[in-house]
Design a protein around this motif. Structure first.
Motif, short mmCIF file in Angstrom:
data_model
loop_
_atom_site.label_atom_id
_atom_site.label_comp_id
_atom_site.label_asym_id
_atom_site.label_seq_id
_atom_site.Cartn_x
_atom_site.Cartn_y
_atom_site.Cartn_z
N ALA A 47 18.28 55.88 -36.75
CA ALA A 47 19.14 54.76 -36.81
C ALA A 47 18.29 53.52 -37.04
O ALA A 47 19.07 52.43 -37.64
N ILE A 48 17.02 53.30 -36.61
CA ILE A 48 16.42 52.11 -37.00
C ILE A 48 16.44 51.75 -38.41
O ILE A 48 16.55 50.67 -38.95
N ASN A 49 16.12 52.89 -39.04
CA ASN A 49 16.15 52.83 -40.46
C ASN A 49 17.51 52.20 -41.25
O ASN A 49 17.45 51.54 -42.22
N ALA A 50 18.56 52.72 -40.46
CA ALA A 50 19.83 52.34 -40.96
C ALA A 50 20.14 50.97 -40.78
O ALA A 50 20.68 50.42 -41.44
N THR A 51 19.57 50.32 -39.69
CA THR A 51 19.57 49.06 -39.53
C THR A 51 19.11 48.16 -40.77
O THR A 51 19.44 47.20 -41.24
N LYS A 52 18.03 48.46 -41.03
CA LYS A 52 17.15 48.05 -42.19
C LYS A 52 18.10 48.15 -43.52
O LYS A 52 17.71 47.11 -44.36
N GLN A 53 18.96 49.08 -43.63
CA GLN A 53 19.74 49.23 -44.96
C GLN A 53 21.22 48.25 -44.72
O GLN A 53 21.80 48.35 -45.82
N GLY A 54 21.09 47.91 -43.41
CA GLY A 54 22.38 47.00 -43.38
C GLY A 54 23.23 47.47 -42.45
O GLY A 54 24.36 46.54 -42.30
N VAL A 55 23.12 48.43 -41.80
CA VAL A 55 24.00 48.88 -40.70
C VAL A 55 23.89 47.65 -39.53
O VAL A 55 22.80 47.20 -39.36
N PHE A 56 25.10 47.31 -38.92
CA PHE A 56 24.95 45.98 -37.93
C PHE A 56 24.04 46.54 -36.76
O PHE A 56 23.12 45.66 -36.40
N SER A 57 24.24 47.78 -36.22
CA SER A 57 23.29 48.11 -35.21
C SER A 57 23.65 49.52 -34.85
O SER A 57 24.37 50.00 -35.35
N PHE A 58 23.09 50.06 -33.67
CA PHE A 58 23.20 51.45 -33.27
C PHE A 58 23.26 51.61 -31.87
O PHE A 58 22.59 50.70 -30.99
N LEU A 59 24.02 52.61 -31.60
CA LEU A 59 24.03 52.91 -30.10
C LEU A 59 23.53 54.44 -29.74
O LEU A 59 23.86 55.09 -30.45
N THR A 60 22.64 54.54 -28.85
CA THR A 60 21.92 55.68 -28.34
C THR A 60 22.83 56.44 -27.38
O THR A 60 23.16 56.00 -26.24
N LYS A 61 23.39 57.52 -27.75
CA LYS A 61 24.15 58.20 -26.51
C LYS A 61 23.32 58.87 -25.81
O LYS A 61 22.27 59.62 -25.87
N PRO A 62 23.79 59.20 -24.40
CA PRO A 62 24.97 58.32 -23.85
C PRO A 62 25.00 57.08 -23.53
O PRO A 62 23.63 56.61 -23.41
N PHE A 63 25.74 56.34 -23.72
CA PHE A 63 25.74 54.94 -23.29
C PHE A 63 26.75 54.33 -22.25
O PHE A 63 27.72 54.90 -22.32
N GLU A 64 26.59 53.51 -21.69
CA GLU A 64 27.43 52.52 -20.64
C GLU A 64 28.64 51.92 -21.27
O GLU A 64 28.40 51.46 -22.76
N SER A 65 29.65 51.86 -20.88
CA SER A 65 30.77 51.17 -21.32
C SER A 65 30.46 49.74 -21.78
O SER A 65 30.86 49.07 -22.69
N GLN A 66 29.84 48.95 -20.60
CA GLN A 66 29.27 47.53 -20.89
C GLN A 66 28.64 47.38 -22.39
O GLN A 66 28.69 46.51 -22.96
N GLU A 67 27.70 48.30 -22.40
CA GLU A 67 26.71 48.16 -23.63
C GLU A 67 27.55 48.47 -24.73
O GLU A 67 27.24 47.58 -25.91
N LEU A 68 28.30 49.28 -24.78
CA LEU A 68 29.55 49.60 -26.04
C LEU A 68 30.15 48.06 -26.20
O LEU A 68 30.06 47.54 -27.40
N LEU A 69 30.80 47.57 -25.24
CA LEU A 69 31.67 46.38 -25.24
C LEU A 69 30.74 45.16 -25.78
O LEU A 69 31.19 44.46 -26.65
N ASP A 70 29.74 44.97 -25.34
CA ASP A 70 28.63 43.87 -25.73
C ASP A 70 28.34 44.05 -27.13
O ASP A 70 28.41 42.87 -27.97
N ILE A 71 28.00 45.11 -27.79
CA ILE A 71 27.71 45.16 -28.99
C ILE A 71 28.80 45.08 -29.97
O ILE A 71 28.73 44.58 -31.00
N VAL A 72 29.93 45.70 -29.45
CA VAL A 72 31.24 45.56 -30.21
C VAL A 72 31.53 43.88 -30.39
O VAL A 72 31.90 43.59 -31.31
N GLN A 73 31.44 43.35 -29.26
CA GLN A 73 31.77 41.89 -29.25
C GLN A 73 30.78 40.91 -30.23
O GLN A 73 31.22 40.10 -31.05
#
Length: 457
Positions: free
Chosen positions: A97-123
């Motif tokens: 996933a870290i390598n993916a961000t270097k290639q241009g992916v905005f970010s990554f989420l590690t499962k399982p994740f909290e709802s607020q973590e999801l909403l923060d990164i989406v925002q």
């Protein structure tokens, strides 16, 4: 507002995962946060949905049967280079996933994740990345403004006003700081007008020596002066039936202002060295970064010419007042610059984009373009880093405003603050500022601030 209109105004997210239960859970969380969500159980299905759904964000699992998340990201980047993608990954695949961000992916989420973590990164993704402000609109109806890159509310209001006045033949004055795109707005006005099939001509009045300005605008006859070895058609005559854009009109010499006024009043010009006049049908759009009312008081600009040019005034906001446009503009300049080099620079790191959004931009859009071009030139990675942007901001020209520009900016910000605090009540705002109402209104007019805009609905 109808229910369908509300639905269309939601920001749209496409989620991709081959686990139906996770898809359902993500959909519930994002719908509850007022996002419009579509889901796909495979990358292939997602690619089929993209074109019709036109999301502002894609969230995809990394590991899927068939085409995986990274392969999907590559397909998306080819077709929609500015569309942000968030990758979901299990704990054991974090290095991928870290390598993916270097290639241009905005970010990554590690499962399982909290709802607020999801909403923060989406925002963050939706706030920092370019969005299409006309996703569901009729594209053809926006062709007149297709060169103006914006999703800003203040710009949308200006463009609606612009479209209304474009159909008339009124003379327009565009008032704005340097580097904000005055000529692009003038071109848009021309394209929205009935004159769009005729010429659009632009001239920077500050860039033409005083002795040549009359010849440039009105033309000259052969032999009119030393070096005039042939007949020259001026820009007024060349623009007949169309639009003439006079940029930096505030720098026009006083000696020529009376000649311009006469040409506008009589709708005819006389070339230098000629004894006869030529009728012209030209719409005038002028622009300035100067305070022309102050110039009138200082007797460096004619009041009668000012009112002839300023039938309708359009105020183009500085970049600092339309920060939501910075990701759009930065990505546009990145695409332009990348096309001129063999480097594969795909985007900006999250911290680099945050720095761009928060920068002061005294040089406005022109300065932003300079910063992006310099960052691309020096980049050795696929993503432009925060350090490159910081360095380019330090070295970019016009980084520091003049004393007058800084004072004007302070006044404008201060007035807006007190108006906001008093919900547009001028009497209360003037009391806070320790100014009488008359003087306070003069300050508001100077900075084109309307108290009505601050009043609570």
């Amino acid at each position: 507002m109808t229910e369908s209109t509300v639905a269309q105004s939601k920001e749209k997210i496409l989620i991709v995962d081959d686990d139906p239960s996770l898809l359902r859970l993500l959909g519930i969380r994002l719908n509850a946060a007022n996002y419009h969500v579509e889901s796909a159980q495979s990358a292939k299905e997602a690619l089929g949905i993209l074109k019709s759904f036109q999301p502002q964000l894609v969230i995809s699992d990394l590991r899927m049967e068939g085409m995986d998340g990274m392969a999907l990201f590559e397909k998306i980047r080819q077709q929609y280079p500015s569309l942000p993608v968030i990758i979901m990954t299990a704990h054991g695949t974090i290095p991928d996933a870290i390598n993916a961000t270097k290639q241009g992916v905005f970010s990554f989420l590690t499962k399982p994740f909290e709802s607020q973590e999801l909403l923060d990164i989406v925002q963050q993704a939706i706030r920092l990345q370019p969005l299409s402000s006309q996703g569901n609109a009729d594209q053809e109806s926006h062709l007149w403004r297709d060169k103006i890159i914006s999703r800003s509310g203040v710009m949308e209001t200006l463009l609606q006003q612009t479209f209304q006045v474009a159909k008339s033949d009124f003379s327009l004055l565009i008032n704005s700081q340097s580097g904000t795109g005055k000529e692009l707005l003038a071109q848009a006005i021309h394209q929205a007008s009935e004159r769009r099939t005729k010429p659009f001509t632009a001239i920077n009045c500050a860039a033409i020596p005083e002795q040549l300005l009359e010849s440039e605008l009105f033309g000259h006859k052969k032999g009119a002066f030393t070096g005039a070895d042939q007949h020259h058609i001026g820009l007024f005559e060349a623009s007949d039936g169309g639009t003439l854009f006079l940029d930096e009109i505030g720098d026009m010499p006083m000696s020529f202002q009376v000649k311009l006024l006469r040409a506008l009043q009589e709708k005819e010009i006389r070339p230098v060295g000629s004894t006869s006049s030529v009728k012209v049908d030209v719409r005038i759009i002028s622009a300035t970064h100067k305070n022309l009312q102050k110039a009138i008081k200082e007797q460096t600009f004619r009041e009668d010419l000012y009112y002839r040019l300023n039938v309708v005034e359009l105020v183009l906001p500085p970049l600092s007042e339309r920060r939501e446009d910075i990701p759009l503009l930065a990505q546009h300049f990145l695409s332009q610059t990348s096309g001129q080099t063999t480097k594969q620079v795909n985007g900006f790191s999250q911290t680099a984009m945050e720095l761009l959004i928060c920068a002061p931009w005294p040089g406005n859009i022109r300065q932003l373009q300079n910063v992006v071009e310099q960052s691309v030139a020096l980049s050795t990675e696929s993503l432009i880093s925060e350090s490159l942007v910081r360095s380019a901001l330090r070295e970019a020209p016009n980084q520091h405003p003049s004393f007058q520009e800084a004072r004007d900016q302070f006044e404008r910000d201060y007035l807006a603050t007190v108006l906001k605090a008093t919900a547009g009540n001028v009497s209360q705002a003037a009391k806070i500022a320790q100014r009488n109402r008359t003087e306070f209104y003069k300050l508001l007019n100077k900075h084109h601030l309307n108290p009505e805009a601050f009043r609570e609905v």
